[in-house]
Design a protein around this motif. Sequence first.
Motif, PDB file in Angstrom:
ATOM      1  N   ASN A   1       0.806  -1.220   0.000  1.00 31.15           N
ATOM      2  CA  ASN A   1       0.000   0.000   0.000  1.00 31.15           C
ATOM      3  C   ASN A   1       0.835   1.266   0.000  1.00 31.15           C
ATOM      4  N   ALA A   2       2.148   1.108   0.035  1.00 30.98           N
ATOM      5  CA  ALA A   2       3.034   2.269   0.062  1.00 30.98           C
ATOM      6  C   ALA A   2       3.511   2.626  -1.343  1.00 30.98           C
ATOM      7  N   ALA A   3       3.915   3.875  -1.477  1.00 29.68           N
ATOM      8  CA  ALA A   3       4.666   4.325  -2.651  1.00 29.68           C
ATOM      9  C   ALA A   3       5.977   4.904  -2.135  1.00 29.68           C
ATOM     10  N   VAL A   4       7.041   4.671  -2.878  1.00 26.22           N
ATOM     11  CA  VAL A   4       8.363   5.159  -2.507  1.00 26.22           C
ATOM     12  C   VAL A   4       8.794   6.186  -3.548  1.00 26.22           C
ATOM     13  N   ILE A   5       9.038   7.416  -3.109  1.00 28.27           N
ATOM     14  CA  ILE A   5       9.446   8.478  -4.024  1.00 28.27           C
ATOM     15  C   ILE A   5      10.915   8.798  -3.771  1.00 28.27           C
ATOM     16  N   VAL A   6      11.734   8.634  -4.807  1.00 22.15           N
ATOM     17  CA  VAL A   6      13.171   8.896  -4.729  1.00 22.15           C
ATOM     18  C   VAL A   6      13.478  10.157  -5.520  1.00 22.15           C
ATOM     19  N   GLY A   7      14.107  11.120  -4.881  1.00 18.74           N
ATOM     20  CA  GLY A   7      14.431  12.364  -5.559  1.00 18.74           C
ATOM     21  C   GLY A   7      15.508  12.184  -6.613  1.00 18.74           C
ATOM     22  N   ASN A   8      15.722  13.229  -7.421  1.00 18.89           N
ATOM     23  CA  ASN A   8      16.807  13.186  -8.411  1.00 18.89           C
ATOM     24  C   ASN A   8      18.061  13.819  -7.804  1.00 18.89           C
ATOM     25  N   SER A   9      19.064  14.067  -8.643  1.00 16.39           N
ATOM     26  CA  SER A   9      20.352  14.539  -8.122  1.00 16.39           C
ATOM     27  C   SER A   9      20.287  15.945  -7.529  1.00 16.39           C
ATOM     28  N   SER A  10      19.246  16.706  -7.860  1.00 23.62           N
ATOM     29  CA  SER A  10      19.132  18.070  -7.326  1.00 23.62           C
ATOM     30  C   SER A  10      18.118  18.182  -6.191  1.00 23.62           C
ATOM     31  N   SER A  11      17.437  17.093  -5.851  1.00 25.55           N
ATOM     32  CA  SER A  11      16.424  17.126  -4.802  1.00 25.55           C
ATOM     33  C   SER A  11      17.068  17.354  -3.438  1.00 25.55           C
ATOM     34  N   PHE A  12      16.335  18.028  -2.559  1.00 22.69           N
ATOM     35  CA  PHE A  12      16.850  18.241  -1.212  1.00 22.69           C
ATOM     36  C   PHE A  12      15.701  18.216  -0.213  1.00 22.69           C
ATOM     37  N   GLN A  13      16.028  17.961   1.048  1.00 25.66           N
ATOM     38  CA  GLN A  13      15.040  17.981   2.115  1.00 25.66           C
ATOM     39  C   GLN A  13      15.191  19.255   2.918  1.00 25.66           C
ATOM     40  N   TYR A  14      14.060  19.893   3.209  1.00 30.80           N
ATOM     41  CA  TYR A  14      14.037  21.098   4.038  1.00 30.80           C
ATOM     42  C   TYR A  14      12.933  20.909   5.058  1.00 30.80           C
ATOM     43  N   HIS A  15      13.318  20.758   6.323  1.00 38.01           N
ATOM     44  CA  HIS A  15      12.376  20.384   7.378  1.00 38.01           C
ATOM     45  C   HIS A  15      11.652  19.101   6.952  1.00 38.01           C
ATOM     46  N   ASP A  16      10.325  19.115   6.875  1.00 35.52           N
ATOM     47  CA  ASP A  16       9.583  17.907   6.509  1.00 35.52           C
ATOM     48  C   ASP A  16       9.176  17.885   5.037  1.00 35.52           C
ATOM     49  N   TRP A  17       9.836  18.696   4.226  1.00 38.77           N
ATOM     50  CA  TRP A  17       9.510  18.779   2.801  1.00 38.77           C
ATOM     51  C   TRP A  17      10.671  18.269   1.957  1.00 38.77           C
ATOM     52  N   ILE A  18      10.323  17.626   0.839  1.00 38.31           N
ATOM     53  CA  ILE A  18      11.315  17.293  -0.182  1.00 38.31           C
ATOM     54  C   ILE A  18      11.039  18.180  -1.386  1.00 38.31           C
ATOM     55  N   VAL A  19      12.076  18.799  -1.905  1.00 35.56           N
ATOM     56  CA  VAL A  19      11.946  19.717  -3.033  1.00 35.56           C
ATOM     57  C   VAL A  19      12.820  19.229  -4.178  1.00 35.56           C
ATOM     58  N   THR A  20      12.223  19.096  -5.348  1.00 27.97           N
ATOM     59  CA  THR A  20      12.974  18.840  -6.572  1.00 27.97           C
ATOM     60  C   THR A  20      12.835  20.077  -7.441  1.00 27.97           C
ATOM     61  N   PRO A  21      13.861  20.911  -7.505  1.00 24.86           N
ATOM     62  CA  PRO A  21      13.751  22.190  -8.208  1.00 24.86           C
ATOM     63  C   PRO A  21      13.376  22.036  -9.679  1.00 24.86           C
TER      64      PRO A  21
END
Length: 273
Positions: free
Chosen positions: A222-242
């Motif tokens: 029931n889960a999905a796993v999201i993997v960021g790319n080489s520019s993704s970063f975590q800020y507090h509880d957020w993941i950002v992919t510019p």
Amino acid sequence: MAKLTLVGLGPGSLDLMSLRAQQAILDADVVAGYRPYVDLVRDLIDQQEVIQNGMTREWDRVAAAVVEAKAGRNVVLVCSGDAGMYAMAPLVLELLTEQGWQPEQGPEVEIVPGITAANACASLVGAPLGHDSCTISLSDLLTPWPEIEKRIHAAADADFAITFYNPRSRKRQSHIENAQRILLQYREPTTPVAVVNAAYRDDQQVSLSTLAHFTDLDFGMNAAVIVGNSSSFQYHDWIVTPRGYRNKYQLDDGVTLPGQKRGRALAIDTSEE
């Protein structure tokens, strides 16, 4: 004319299901689907006949829905997420094609879109899919594992953010670890990863981790796993992919960078080549 409507339920909560999807269910003579998905819309079912069964019985559900529609009834086949994403729309259209279906002779087919698992899970952790991304199912029930591996390599090499569907099951524990090993050949161990279980349902669980450690978490089908790319970063509880605005603008004031023009293709500095 009889109608077969494929309805994407989205992540499962009624408030995230489109009004069109809800109305299609209310207007149906027959509602068909996987039992847990039918349960998600019980509040919309009154006089409708229900056709439901369990896991791995997809063909039976689709065949039954097609038979009822060809008999002149208004049938809704419910699917989790979007009907065209790892769901029933491809099988319905394949079966109708095999049967020589002629749209002008009926039944009419409509596909009502739903929020995908990738979109729903991403919304809970920020903007991990802010740039080019793809989805890959790790289930090898219908796709050979070597083909899945090839797609993981290709997506990793192309630097896509990746959403993995069906990451684990009771019988299949190692595929997500194999995917992790492949990705570590292309991305830093600190690459941010989100594991979202049962998005927008009562048992929702959201965990943030890294590419090196996310497989230590407890999750299943029931889960999905999201993997960021080489520019993704975590800020507090957020993941950002510019999206790439930093390549063209100063983010503090929006001024265009030297050599760049608003509304034009990104200029690439080749002076060092």
